[in-house]
Motif scaffolding. Structure first.
Motif, short mmCIF file in Angstrom:
data_model
loop_
_atom_site.label_atom_id
_atom_site.label_comp_id
_atom_site.label_asym_id
_atom_site.label_seq_id
_atom_site.Cartn_x
_atom_site.Cartn_y
_atom_site.Cartn_z
N TYR A 87 51.47 7.95 -27.90
CA TYR A 87 50.57 9.09 -28.06
C TYR A 87 51.17 10.34 -27.41
N THR A 261 45.12 13.10 -28.17
CA THR A 261 46.25 12.60 -28.96
C THR A 261 45.98 11.26 -29.64
N PRO A 262 45.48 10.22 -28.93
CA PRO A 262 45.18 8.97 -29.64
C PRO A 262 44.08 9.13 -30.69
N PHE A 265 45.69 10.39 -33.88
CA PHE A 265 46.40 9.33 -34.59
C PHE A 265 45.44 8.48 -35.42
#
Length: 642
Positions: A87, A261-262, A265
């Protein structure tokens, strides 16, 4: 300068470490330029449908271009994945651009990587620009000192020079160590330390600080501090420590990046997978995969997490350029919330350079009074004591001074020859139950009451002049909507009232001991005030620590005050307090402009990309454009006049 999304707000040292990961790229502008030319040629060949530019040639041409520009990023991404760290922006950029190649969007894949790298170069340039004013300090620290020993000279590193040794400083050379001037007189340029361009004239035995530049002629200086204890070394340490002390906004973005960030995704994966369950036979994998890639490109939070620390770093740099050292970005934020400024008098609002105005002896010879008081005051470093010693100019006295005690907030007690001598304010004489004329009026001057053998023996009146910018300081604070400016001083109330009247300050309290200053500031804090205290003496150190923001006068101020302060004013100008507030306000405004711009544009393009109304090119332009606008906005603070 590159950083992982999780760590874009780390200290400058860590930022440098991260930057090394793609230094192969950033060492030259040649690679991005070559890649841009190859990309433009590839787009031109494709646009004009030239026969030789077949799909296979296009793939090879743009694939080579992609490798040239993206190799360092791909390598860094692979290393992070191997460590289980997926990440971050390196992996995000790698996935998005490789995905573009998978679906045949070769040019878009190259463009994403190219503009990402160009954005990094602009970020690196912006940081270098912000660091210029701080890095200028590093250039004034000498790495060699010329030591005089037995009529010969020895060159060595300043760290090896011992206290008491005499060094020779040539014209135009930076003074390597703090010390006392051995030469009769000299002029020094102290602009790097204080921001003051006017040369400073020094006479024999006066203190010269490392970082000053000797003018006109060679001078000899007797070292009185080790290398690591010089004021210049302490300034370096303050600047270095500042990067590690983050403001709440920085900490907020740091926490946000770790979650953001995760989520990005998994949302990108959701953009590909979820439509399959709702569209059935109308589902086209390539369409939704492309939208997911667009989602990844635009969601990279580089502009957000880079521009915020850059804004704070720019603020710290602007402060340094103005002779103000912020010991952390959190104090830039806190200065914008200050509503009450409390100032010490002597050395803060006044020059701290006293002159004897009057000597009155009562029941004792004036010459004896002056001799005794001069010998006693010679044991103190207080500005008033120095003024008295200078005025009396006693050189050949046979009397010895013993058992000297300095009582904070009161004065001096000691034995001079066979005489027990006390010199201080009325509190000192009251403490020892010594009767004196309580109707004495100082006419705005400071009175040093004297007792010999426990009998009142007279007084010495001294006066201190206001600093040139003291009135301007109060006016500027008022214009910045500071609710109240207050003077707290250990001097007599009558003297403090005189100064307050000249400056237009409504509240001024005199006759305070250090612990009483603490009580006054504590009262203000309990009222809900955000208090900044400005002082310079060792007795101010406790209250500087207590205040929400402690500010020390760093030029003339004591080491204790400077070390405990949150902000240090190297120029000793009280008007710089208002400048510090203005810099904090400007930095905060720029940072929130960047946050609003980055979030607003990204959310808009994310929505458009998800519903198919934004292309990969739109994502690239939006991402790079927002980052560049945020960077340009951040560096504005370096060109502002405060």
């Amino acid at each position: 300068m590159s950083k992982s999304c999780e760590q874009c707000v780390d200290s400058s040292e860590h930022a440098t470490e991260q930057n090394q990961s793609i230094n192969i790229l950033n060492n030259t502008y040649g690679i991005p330029v070559v890649s841009l030319v190859l990309l433009i040629l590839g787009l031109a060949f494709s646009f004009f449908e030239l026969s030789f530019f077949s799909p296979i040639i296009a793939f090879i041409w743009l694939g080579i271009t992609y490798i040239i520009i993206g190799a360092p990023v791909l390598l860094k991404s692979a290393k992070l994945i191997a460590k289980g760290k997926i990440y971050n922006e390196f992996v995000l950029m790698s996935v998005a651009t490789i995905g573009a190649f998978i679906i045949g969007s070769y040019a878009e894949g190259v463009a994403v990587m190219l503009f990402y790298v160009v954005g990094e170069l602009f970020q690196d340039l912006a940081v270098k620009n912000a660091k210029k004013s701080i890095e200028s300090l590093l250039k004034i620290q000498e790495e060699e000192a010329t030591v005089l020993e037995n009529d010969t000279t020895i060159t060595m590193h300043p760290k090896k020079v011992k206290i008491g040794q005499v060094i020779l400083v040539k014209p135009g050379q930076n003074v390597p160590l703090d010390g006392e001037l051995v030469s009769l007189e000299a002029n020094f340029n102290t602009a790097a330390l204080t921001g003051e361009s006017t040369p400073e004239y020094k006479q024999k035995a006066e203190v010269v600080y490392a970082g000053s530049v000797s003018l006109e002629k060679p001078v000899k200086i007797k070292v009185n501090r080790d290398f690591e204890d010089t004021k210049l070394s302490k300034i370096f340490k303050m600047v270095q420590d500042a990067a590690g002390r983050k403001a709440k906004t920085q900490l907020l973005i740091n926490r946000l990046a770790k979650v953001y960030t995760p989520i990005v995704f998994w949302m990108a994966i959701a953009v590909v997978v979820l439509p399959f369950f709702f569209l059935g036979s109308d589902y086209v994998f390539q369409t939704w995969f492309q939208r997911a890639l667009i989602f990844l490109v635009i969601s990279c939070p580089c502009a957000l997490v880079i521009s915020i620390p850059l804004g704070y770093f720019g603020g710290i740099g602007a402060g340094s350029r103005n002779g103000i050292l912020f010991k952390g970005s959190n104090f830039l934020d806190l200065m914008t919330k200050v509503d009450t400024v409390v100032m010490d008098k002597t050395g803060t609002l006044t020059k701290g350079i006293f002159e004897v105005q009057e000597v009155h002896a009562d029941g004792v010879e004036k010459e004896l009074l002056l001799e005794l008081i001069a010998l006693l005051e010679a044991n103190s470093t207080h500005p008033i004591a120095k003024a008295i010693v200078s005025y009396t100019n006693i050189k050949n006295s046979t009397l010895k001074t013993t058992n000297v005690e300095e009582i904070s907030g009161h004065g001096l007690v000691g034995k001079v020859g066979e005489y027990n001598v006390l010199a201080g304010n009325s509190k000192l004489l009251d403490k020892y139950n010594i009767a004196y004329n309580s109707d004495l009026h100082s006419k705005g001057q400071t009175l040093i009451l004297i007792a010999i053998n426990h009998i009142y023996a007279g007084y010495i009146a001294v006066a201190d002049a206001l600093k040139d910018d003291a009135l301007e300081a109060v006016k500027r604070l008022s214009s910045l909507k500071i609710k109240e400016t207050i003077i707290l001083s250990g001097d007599k109330q009558e003297v403090v009232d005189t100064i307050a009247k000249e400056l237009g300050i409504q509240k001024a309290i005199g006759g305070l001991l250090p612990e009483e200053k603490i009580l006054e500031v504590d009262k203000l804090k309990k009222e809900g005030r955000i208090v900044a205290f400005v002082g310079d003496g060792i007795n101010d150190a406790p209250v500087i620590t207590l205040a929400d923001v402690g500010i020390a006068m760093g030029g003339l101020g004591s080491d204790a005050a400077v070390e405990t302060a949150d902000i240090v004013i190297q120029t000793d100008q009280p008007s710089k307090v208002a400048t510090a507030i203005a810099i904090g306000v400007a930095a905060k405004k720029i940072i929130w402009q960047n946050i609003s711009l980055a979030l607003g544009v990204k959310i808009l393009v994310l929505i458009l990309g998800t519903v198919g109304l934004a292309t990969m090119w739109a994502a690239v332009i939006a991402d790079v454009g927002v980052a560049l606008l945020a960077i340009l906005n951040s560096v504005r603070i370096q060109r502002m006049n405060f």
